[in-house]
Design a protein around this motif. Sequence first.
Motif, PDB file in Angstrom:
ATOM      1  N   GLN A  26      -4.407  12.619  -7.642  1.00 56.11           N
ATOM      2  CA  GLN A  26      -4.263  12.592  -6.172  1.00 56.11           C
ATOM      3  C   GLN A  26      -4.988  11.376  -5.588  1.00 56.11           C
ATOM      4  O   GLN A  26      -4.495  10.725  -4.671  1.00 56.11           O
ATOM      5  N   ALA A  27      -6.144  11.068  -6.121  1.00 54.90           N
ATOM      6  CA  ALA A  27      -6.883   9.891  -5.650  1.00 54.90           C
ATOM      7  C   ALA A  27      -6.077   8.623  -5.969  1.00 54.90           C
ATOM      8  O   ALA A  27      -5.993   7.702  -5.153  1.00 54.90           O
ATOM      9  N   GLY A  28      -5.489   8.569  -7.164  1.00 55.17           N
ATOM     10  CA  GLY A  28      -4.658   7.419  -7.548  1.00 55.17           C
ATOM     11  C   GLY A  28      -3.432   7.312  -6.663  1.00 55.17           C
ATOM     12  O   GLY A  28      -3.063   6.214  -6.209  1.00 55.17           O
ATOM     13  N   VAL A  29      -2.787   8.446  -6.412  1.00 55.04           N
ATOM     14  CA  VAL A  29      -1.606   8.463  -5.545  1.00 55.04           C
ATOM     15  C   VAL A  29      -1.993   8.002  -4.134  1.00 55.04           C
ATOM     16  O   VAL A  29      -1.309   7.193  -3.515  1.00 55.04           O
ATOM     17  N   LYS A  30      -3.127   8.543  -3.668  1.00 51.03           N
ATOM     18  CA  LYS A  30      -3.599   8.170  -2.330  1.00 51.03           C
ATOM     19  C   LYS A  30      -3.885   6.669  -2.265  1.00 51.03           C
ATOM     20  O   LYS A  30      -3.504   5.986  -1.311  1.00 51.03           O
ATOM     21  N   ARG A  31      -4.547   6.142  -3.295  1.00 53.72           N
ATOM     22  CA  ARG A  31      -4.868   4.722  -3.351  1.00 53.72           C
ATOM     23  C   ARG A  31      -3.575   3.891  -3.399  1.00 53.72           C
ATOM     24  O   ARG A  31      -3.435   2.899  -2.697  1.00 53.72           O
ATOM     25  N   ILE A  32      -2.621   4.292  -4.193  1.00 54.55           N
ATOM     26  CA  ILE A  32      -1.342   3.578  -4.305  1.00 54.55           C
ATOM     27  C   ILE A  32      -0.598   3.609  -2.970  1.00 54.55           C
ATOM     28  O   ILE A  32      -0.064   2.591  -2.516  1.00 54.55           O
ATOM     29  N   LEU A  33      -0.601   4.775  -2.309  1.00 56.91           N
ATOM     30  CA  LEU A  33       0.062   4.897  -1.008  1.00 56.91           C
ATOM     31  C   LEU A  33      -0.612   4.011   0.044  1.00 56.91           C
ATOM     32  O   LEU A  33       0.055   3.367   0.851  1.00 56.91           O
ATOM     33  N   GLU A  35      -2.351   1.270  -0.562  1.00 58.24           N
ATOM     34  CA  GLU A  35      -2.022  -0.115  -0.882  1.00 58.24           C
ATOM     35  C   GLU A  35      -0.592  -0.435  -0.451  1.00 58.24           C
ATOM     36  O   GLU A  35      -0.321  -1.513   0.083  1.00 58.24           O
ATOM     37  N   ALA A  36       0.325   0.506  -0.683  1.00 55.31           N
ATOM     38  CA  ALA A  36       1.722   0.306  -0.294  1.00 55.31           C
ATOM     39  C   ALA A  36       1.843   0.180   1.227  1.00 55.31           C
ATOM     40  O   ALA A  36       2.596  -0.662   1.737  1.00 55.31           O
ATOM     41  N   GLN A  37       1.081   1.029   1.940  1.00 56.97           N
ATOM     42  CA  GLN A  37       1.108   0.950   3.411  1.00 56.97           C
ATOM     43  C   GLN A  37       0.529  -0.382   3.902  1.00 56.97           C
ATOM     44  O   GLN A  37       1.049  -0.977   4.846  1.00 56.97           O
ATOM     45  N   GLU A  38      -0.538  -0.844   3.245  1.00 61.81           N
ATOM     46  CA  GLU A  38      -1.122  -2.136   3.615  1.00 61.81           C
ATOM     47  C   GLU A  38      -0.117  -3.258   3.360  1.00 61.81           C
ATOM     48  O   GLU A  38       0.054  -4.154   4.195  1.00 61.81           O
ATOM     49  N   GLN A  39       0.538  -3.226   2.188  1.00 56.76           N
ATOM     50  CA  GLN A  39       1.542  -4.245   1.873  1.00 56.76           C
ATOM     51  C   GLN A  39       2.713  -4.175   2.858  1.00 56.76           C
ATOM     52  O   GLN A  39       3.207  -5.208   3.315  1.00 56.76           O
ATOM     53  N   ALA A  40       3.118  -2.952   3.186  1.00 60.65           N
ATOM     54  CA  ALA A  40       4.218  -2.788   4.147  1.00 60.65           C
ATOM     55  C   ALA A  40       3.815  -3.335   5.517  1.00 60.65           C
ATOM     56  O   ALA A  40       4.607  -4.002   6.193  1.00 60.65           O
ATOM     57  N   ALA A  41       2.562  -3.076   5.910  1.00 60.82           N
ATOM     58  CA  ALA A  41       2.077  -3.589   7.203  1.00 60.82           C
ATOM     59  C   ALA A  41       2.039  -5.117   7.185  1.00 60.82           C
ATOM     60  O   ALA A  41       2.422  -5.765   8.172  1.00 60.82           O
ATOM     61  N   GLU A  42       1.587  -5.706   6.057  1.00 60.69           N
ATOM     62  CA  GLU A  42       1.554  -7.171   5.943  1.00 60.69           C
ATOM     63  C   GLU A  42       2.971  -7.743   6.000  1.00 60.69           C
ATOM     64  O   GLU A  42       3.223  -8.735   6.690  1.00 60.69           O
ATOM     65  N   ILE A  43       3.883  -7.111   5.264  1.00 62.24           N
ATOM     66  CA  ILE A  43       5.274  -7.568   5.260  1.00 62.24           C
ATOM     67  C   ILE A  43       5.864  -7.454   6.662  1.00 62.24           C
ATOM     68  O   ILE A  43       6.537  -8.375   7.142  1.00 62.24           O
ATOM     69  N   LYS A  44       5.594  -6.340   7.330  1.00 63.63           N
ATOM     70  CA  LYS A  44       6.099  -6.133   8.689  1.00 63.63           C
ATOM     71  C   LYS A  44       5.517  -7.178   9.634  1.00 63.63           C
ATOM     72  O   LYS A  44       6.238  -7.759  10.454  1.00 63.63           O
ATOM     73  N   GLN A  45       4.215  -7.463   9.516  1.00 62.03           N
ATOM     74  CA  GLN A  45       3.576  -8.455  10.382  1.00 62.03           C
ATOM     75  C   GLN A  45       4.162  -9.841  10.130  1.00 62.03           C
ATOM     76  O   GLN A  45       4.469 -10.573  11.058  1.00 62.03           O
ATOM     77  N   LYS A  46       4.325 -10.194   8.842  1.00 57.96           N
ATOM     78  CA  LYS A  46       4.918 -11.492   8.517  1.00 57.96           C
ATOM     79  C   LYS A  46       6.345 -11.588   9.042  1.00 57.96           C
ATOM     80  O   LYS A  46       6.752 -12.624   9.570  1.00 57.96           O
TER      81      LYS A  46
END
Length: 192
Positions: A26-33, A35-46
């Motif tokens: 669950q901690a790994g899933v949470k961490r992956i999610l 990171e994915a949300q951060e990457q999605a936010a960066e992609i969206k901002q770019k």
Amino acid sequence: MGLEAVVGDIKEKGRKEVAAIQAETQAGVKRILEEAQEQAAEIKQKANEEAERDVQRIVNQEVSAANLAVRREMLNAEKDTLSRVHDDTLAAIAGLPAEIHAQALRTLLPEAAAAIKGGVVYCNARDIPTVKEILAENKDLTEFSIGAPIDIDGGAVVESADGRMKIDQSYRTFLETVWESGLKDASDILFP
């Protein structure tokens, strides 16, 4: 310790390991999610920044094109206005009283005679009687004759007897000379 106790310990140990694995998962899933949300936010901002740059570039291009079109229309309008002023000026000069035309010819013909010693004077039909009179009155113009009328608004065109030299003293030529030298000044005054 009995078999049941050993089995219970193994079960308890298994449950603890399962719980630990589940917590770690669950901690790994949470961490992956995250990171994915951060990457999605960066992609969206770019993507938003790039879209904003594209929009700004398109707006700038459209504004530049509109400014160019307006400037072109203004220049065409200015050119048309100046052309009308030119034509109206020539018409106004041509429409001056006969005395003014006669005085102009009395000044222009001796100037031409200073450059050409004899030849033919061409003028419009209106000025033929005046030119004949001037040629008869002025002893410096005895070597000149009058030619057939030509299509000019006023003034004269003087051609040497051998046809090799021609002096254009027509109103249009004088106006063109003044027009070319004063066009920028006139444009600056009319279109500040």
